[in-house]
Every structure is written in structure tokens, then in C-alpha cells.
Design a protein around this motif. Structure first.
Motif, short mmCIF file in Angstrom:
data_model
loop_
_atom_site.label_atom_id
_atom_site.label_comp_id
_atom_site.label_asym_id
_atom_site.label_seq_id
_atom_site.Cartn_x
_atom_site.Cartn_y
_atom_site.Cartn_z
N CYS A 77 -13.57 9.09 4.76
CA CYS A 77 -12.20 9.11 5.29
C CYS A 77 -11.69 7.71 5.64
CB CYS A 77 -12.11 10.00 6.51
SG CYS A 77 -12.48 11.70 6.12
N LEU A 121 -11.54 12.37 0.88
CA LEU A 121 -10.87 11.63 1.95
C LEU A 121 -10.15 12.56 2.93
CD1 LEU A 121 -9.20 8.67 -0.05
CD2 LEU A 121 -11.58 9.02 0.48
N PHE A 168 -1.76 12.41 7.34
CA PHE A 168 -1.47 11.41 6.31
C PHE A 168 0.04 11.19 6.16
CE2 PHE A 168 -5.89 12.28 5.20
CZ PHE A 168 -6.35 10.98 5.15
N GLU A 198 -11.63 5.16 3.86
CA GLU A 198 -10.80 4.68 2.74
C GLU A 198 -9.38 5.22 2.85
OE1 GLU A 198 -12.67 5.58 -0.95
OE2 GLU A 198 -14.18 4.03 -0.69
N GLY A 199 -9.29 6.50 3.23
CA GLY A 199 -7.96 7.11 3.40
C GLY A 199 -7.15 6.36 4.44
N LEU A 200 -7.82 5.95 5.53
CA LEU A 200 -7.12 5.19 6.57
C LEU A 200 -6.74 3.79 6.07
CD1 LEU A 200 -9.15 5.87 9.86
CD2 LEU A 200 -6.92 6.75 9.22
N LEU A 201 -7.69 3.17 5.35
CA LEU A 201 -7.44 1.80 4.88
C LEU A 201 -6.32 1.74 3.85
CD1 LEU A 201 -11.10 0.47 4.50
CD2 LEU A 201 -9.49 0.02 6.35
N LEU A 202 -6.08 2.87 3.16
CA LEU A 202 -5.03 2.90 2.14
C LEU A 202 -3.64 3.07 2.74
CD1 LEU A 202 -6.84 5.18 -0.44
CD2 LEU A 202 -6.00 2.89 -0.92
N ALA A 203 -3.58 3.46 4.00
CA ALA A 203 -2.27 3.71 4.62
C ALA A 203 -1.51 2.39 4.79
CB ALA A 203 -2.46 4.40 5.96
N ARG A 253 0.82 -1.23 0.00
CA ARG A 253 0.00 0.00 0.00
C ARG A 253 0.85 1.27 0.00
NH1 ARG A 253 -4.05 -2.86 3.09
NH2 ARG A 253 -2.97 -2.39 5.01
N TYR A 295 1.99 7.59 6.52
CA TYR A 295 2.89 7.04 5.49
C TYR A 295 4.36 7.12 5.91
CZ TYR A 295 -0.88 6.49 2.14
OH TYR A 295 -2.01 6.06 1.50
#
Lengths: 246, 225
Positions: B84, A90, A104, B86-91, A79, A108
Motif C-alpha cells: 500500500c 495496493l 484514494f 506505493e499507493g500512497l507514494l503515487l498520490a 503524479r 487525489y
């Protein structure tokens, strides 16, 4: 993230939601740096495919490999190399643009986050509003911030997945996003863009695929393909459903 | 360490947003105080003297549990409504970090509300609740309740009738932790030795441990389609 191994390799991918089949026995391979424009009518399975590659949705069967690594087994590590933009921003409305990007950046593990964030906010013209809650920004500003969050400025992903990213963008944000797309097209990133706009697909994609009823109904190189020819192919394989006249 | 930093980042994000809006805190606090006031009037009419001590533990945990449901109901719905999650799940982090971050922010909110409600309860019912063992029971009960509640909140946030569904699912599943917490609280108020309420404390500790383990095993399946 380079070499002979495809950046994205999808084999026999199927996804069902209850009795509804979203994707059926789909095969696709994308090399590093390729730009695939994915066309298809509503309900063809474009979003489901993008969400599976983004590891947001589990496939019912089949495999997705990124640089030869199985996404289902190594999703957490992979990811880091995936960027995803949809029509949703988002973003957290109660946080400021700076706080959103800082959050964010932390998620990351971005080194030197402060300078990245300053650069990102400057790039989308939001430095002056960096301390205002996102809910107080105009829709266009939120969209620009979403571009900063999701793309390039924050974690510089090797694969970009763009799910109808122009939906709801105002003119300024759409212009900015077009520049982002052009930069992506020139970079060595692998890009998958879903769109209803045939001309945009022709302009941006190295390859074009048409998804219909969960299958890739047509796939070809952009080189030499004319707009009228693509429209004809699209009409033929989809029955003319869901395409947008520019 | 990276995993822990992300749990803390989610906690930080939730607390900053909550400090700015105070949406959940104000709802939880006002609701808990209203429960205490309502019970006070009810007891005043029907229950007197020493019998207040017998019903107080139940009233206390009703206030905590229902205030907790209010907070838990919003925990994942806010993420989902604004896209949001989804934003967390993408991390690039194991999704259980989302569970622990969300559980931590729910816990902080519940602890703050409880710290403010306990003096109100003491003032209205005339029972001194500031006892080290009782505070331990409150902490253990809250952790257990927040653990099971966070899992169910993530689960119900994806359904249509989510705000109705959470209490319907949560209260039966959390019944053991609520019963243990009420029994342990009653034992302490009755002046029993710690050994005599030991089994209730053990049940609370077991609950506190079981649900994070359940979350580690199931959370990824809950939050991904």
C-alpha cells in the motif's frame, strides 16, 4: 496535456542498485495517446523503468519529462496525471471497498467522489460488497477492486503505466482487465504496458519495444508486424530468454 | 488546505483500520500494563515508601516508550507488506504528508494508551499522576518520541530485519527525549517549580520541533528507492 510536446520523454536514463545496473543510457519518447507495449525477459529493467516514470524510483542519471515538465522537479504535480497498476492490489485489507476508494479519492482531491465511487464499484460488480472489509473478499474480487482503484474510475489519468497487470488475475478479472485495456487503447491516454505475452503486445500496442539488459534492444511500430516476425526479433535480441508462448 | 486534508485522510484511514482490528492498540496497551505490573512487583520487593516516587518516572517512560515501539514497528510495515505504500507514494501530494499522517495516527494511539495506563500506574504505585504539568510533559515527550520514531519506522520498514532494527535504532536516538521526559516527570513528582525543570521542557520542545523539520528535509529520500 496535448500538443507537440511528447507525453513521455526519457533521455540518457540509467539506474543502478549497488553494483547491479538495471537501466543504462535509455532513450524513449512517447506521444500523447500512444500505446507502448514493452517486452523483455525477467530482469531486463521493465519494472524499474515503469517505476521511474511513476516517480516511485529515482533515476541514477538521466531525465524523465512528462509533457515537457521535469519529473524530478515537479513529481508532486505530475503524479496527478499518472495511473499505475502492478500485480499488487495496493488496497487496505481492513477497510471496505468503499472506504478504500474514498481514501484514494481524497488523496487525489477527486470532486464528487461519491458518485465516482458508486460508478467504480458498479463497474467492477462490487456494489453489493461495498461494506465488507477487503480481506473478506475473494482474490478475484480484490483484483477487480484494484482495477477500479487504479484506473479509470477514480482519477482518470492521462498516462497509464501497467506493470505486468495480468499477473495473478483470475479469468473474470483478466476479461475485465482486457476490456479496460481496449478502452485505454481507444482513449487518448498514453499507455505503457509491460508484458511477457508477445501476442498481447501485438494486439494492444501501437508501438512495441524490447528491453534487454537495461537497454531498448529493438523498437518498432505494430502496423504490419506479424507475430512470427516479432517472435524471431525477440529471440534474436534477447537470446530467447523469458518469452511466453501463447 | 489540500495538504492538510491528505494528512487527515491518512490519519482517518489508519484509525478506521485500527478501530476495526484493534491490533496495535491491544498490543500496546497490554504491553504497557504488563510493564507497570512488572515494575510494581519489582519495587514491592526492593523499593519502599518515598523511594517509589524516585523510580516511578523511569518505569512510566519505559512503559510508554516500549508500547510506542510496538505501535511504530507496525506503522509502515503494514503499508509495505500489503504494497500500500506505493499507493500512497503515487498520490499527488508532497510525501511529507505521509509522514505527518502516520505520525498523527501513532500519536493518537499512544495518547489513548497513555490515558488508560496513567490510572493503572496511579492505582498500582499509589502516586497521583493527574497533574496538569505532568500531562504536558507526557504530551511533549510523546510527540518527540513519535516524531523520531515515525522517521525511523519508515526507514527500517524497507530493511529485512525491520522489526529488530527499529528498537535498536530508535532508543539511542530517542534517548535525549526520554531522559528529558523522565527528568521533567521526576521534577514534577518531587514538587519542583516549573522554572527548575525548564531546561528539560525546552529540550522536549526542541525535540518536538526538530524531527518534523528533519522529516520535511529527508522523508522523500527515505521512502523512495
Amino acid at each position: 496535456m496535448s500538443g507537440e510536446t511528447p507525453a513521455v520523454e526519457i533521455r540518457a536514463l540509467s539506474k543502478t542498485f549497488g553494483a547491479q545496473i538495471a537501466l543504462r543510457d535509455l532513450h524513449l519518447s512517447l506521444g500523447q495517446g500512444e500505446f507502448l507495449a514493452l517486452l523483455g525477459p525477467n530482469g531486463a529493467g521493465k519494472t524499474t523503468l515503469i517505476r521511474i516514470i511513476a516517480s516511485l524510483t529515482r533515476p541514477t542519471s538521466g531525465t524523465v519529462r512528462l509533457w515537457g515538465r521535469d519529473l524530478s522537479r515537479e513529481a508532486t504535480a505530475l503524479r496527478r496525471h499518472i495511473g499505475y497498476i502492478s500485480h499488487l492490489p495496493l488496497l487496505y485489507g481492513d477497510l471496505t471497498p468503499e472506504e478504500n476508494l474514498r481514501f484514494f479519492a481524497r488523496m487525489y482531491d477527486l470532486p464528487d467522489a461519491r458518485s465516482h465511487i458508486d460508478q467504480a464499484l458498479d463497474r467492477v460488480g462490487l456494489l453489493a460488497r461495498r461494506h465488507d472489509p477487503v480481506r473478506t473478499l475473494s482474490r478475484g474480487m480484490v483484483q477487480r477492486l484494484a482495477i477500479a482503484r487504479a484506473t479509470l474510475c477514480v482519477h482518470d489519468p492521462a498516462i497509464m503505466l501497467l506493470d505486468e497487470p495480468y499477473t495473478g488475475l483470475d479469468l473474470q478479472a483478466a476479461d475485465m482487465f482486457s476490456r479496460v485495456l481496449q478502452e485505454l487503447a481507444l482513449s487518448q491516454r498514453t499507455v505503457v504496458l509491460t508484458t511477457h505475452l508477445l501476442d498481447q503486445a501485438l494486439e494492444m500496442g501501437d508501438r512495441i519495444a524490447i528491453l534487454c539488459r537495461g537497454r531498448i534492444a529493438w523498437e518498432g511500430k505494430r502496423a504490419g508486424l506479424q507475430a512470427a516476425e516479432l517472435r524471431e526479433i525477440y529471440r534474436e535480441v534477447t537470446g530467447g530468454a523469458g518469452w511466453t508462448q501463447p | 488546505m489540500s495538504y492538510l486534508r491528505k494528512v487527515v485522510a491518512i490519519l482517518w484511514k489508519d484509525l478506521v483500520a485500527e478501530l476495526r482490528t484493534k491490533e496495535m492498540f491491544s498490543a500496546m496497551f497490554v504491553f504497557a500494563v504488563l510493564v507497570v505490573v512488572t515494575f510494581t512487583f519489582a519495587f514491592d520487593l526492593r523499593v519502599t515508601g518515598e523511594r517509589v516516587r524516585q523510580v516511578a518516572p523511569g518505569a512510566l517512560w519505559v512503559a510508554f516508550a516500549f508500547a510506542g515501539v510496538l505501535g511504530l514497528n507496525r506503522a509502515f510495515i503494514l503499508e509495505r507488506d500489503r504494497g500500500c505504500l506505493e499507493g500512497l507514494l503515487l498520490a499527488p501530494v508532497d510525501h511529507t504528508a505521509i509522514f505527518f499522517g502516520k505520525m498523527a495516527s501513532t500519536l493518537v494511539l499512544m495518547f489513548v494508551v497513555e490515558a488508560l495506563v496513567l490510572p493503572v500506574f496511579t492505582a498500582f504505585l499509589g502516586i497521583d499522576l493527574f497533574n496538569g504539568w505532568l500531562l504536558l510533559v507526557v504530551a511533549l515527550g510523546t510527540v518527540g518520541f513519535a516524531g523520531v520514531g515515525t522517521i525511523l519506522s519508515a526507514m527500517t520498514a524497507q530493511t529485512r530485519a525491520r522489526e529488530v532494527l527499529l528498537p535498536i535504532l530508535l532508543l539511542p536516538v530517542a534517548a535525549p527525549v526520554l531522559i528529558a521526559a523522565v527528568k521533567a516527570t521526576a521534577g514534577i513528582l518531587d514538587g519542583l517549580a516549573v522554572a527548575e525543570i525548564g531546561r528539560w521542557l525546552r529540550l522536549l520542545i526542541a525535540y518536538d520541533l526538530i524531527f518534523p523539520v528533519v522529516a520535511v528535509m529527508t522523508f522523500d529520500y527515505i521512502v523512495r528507492e
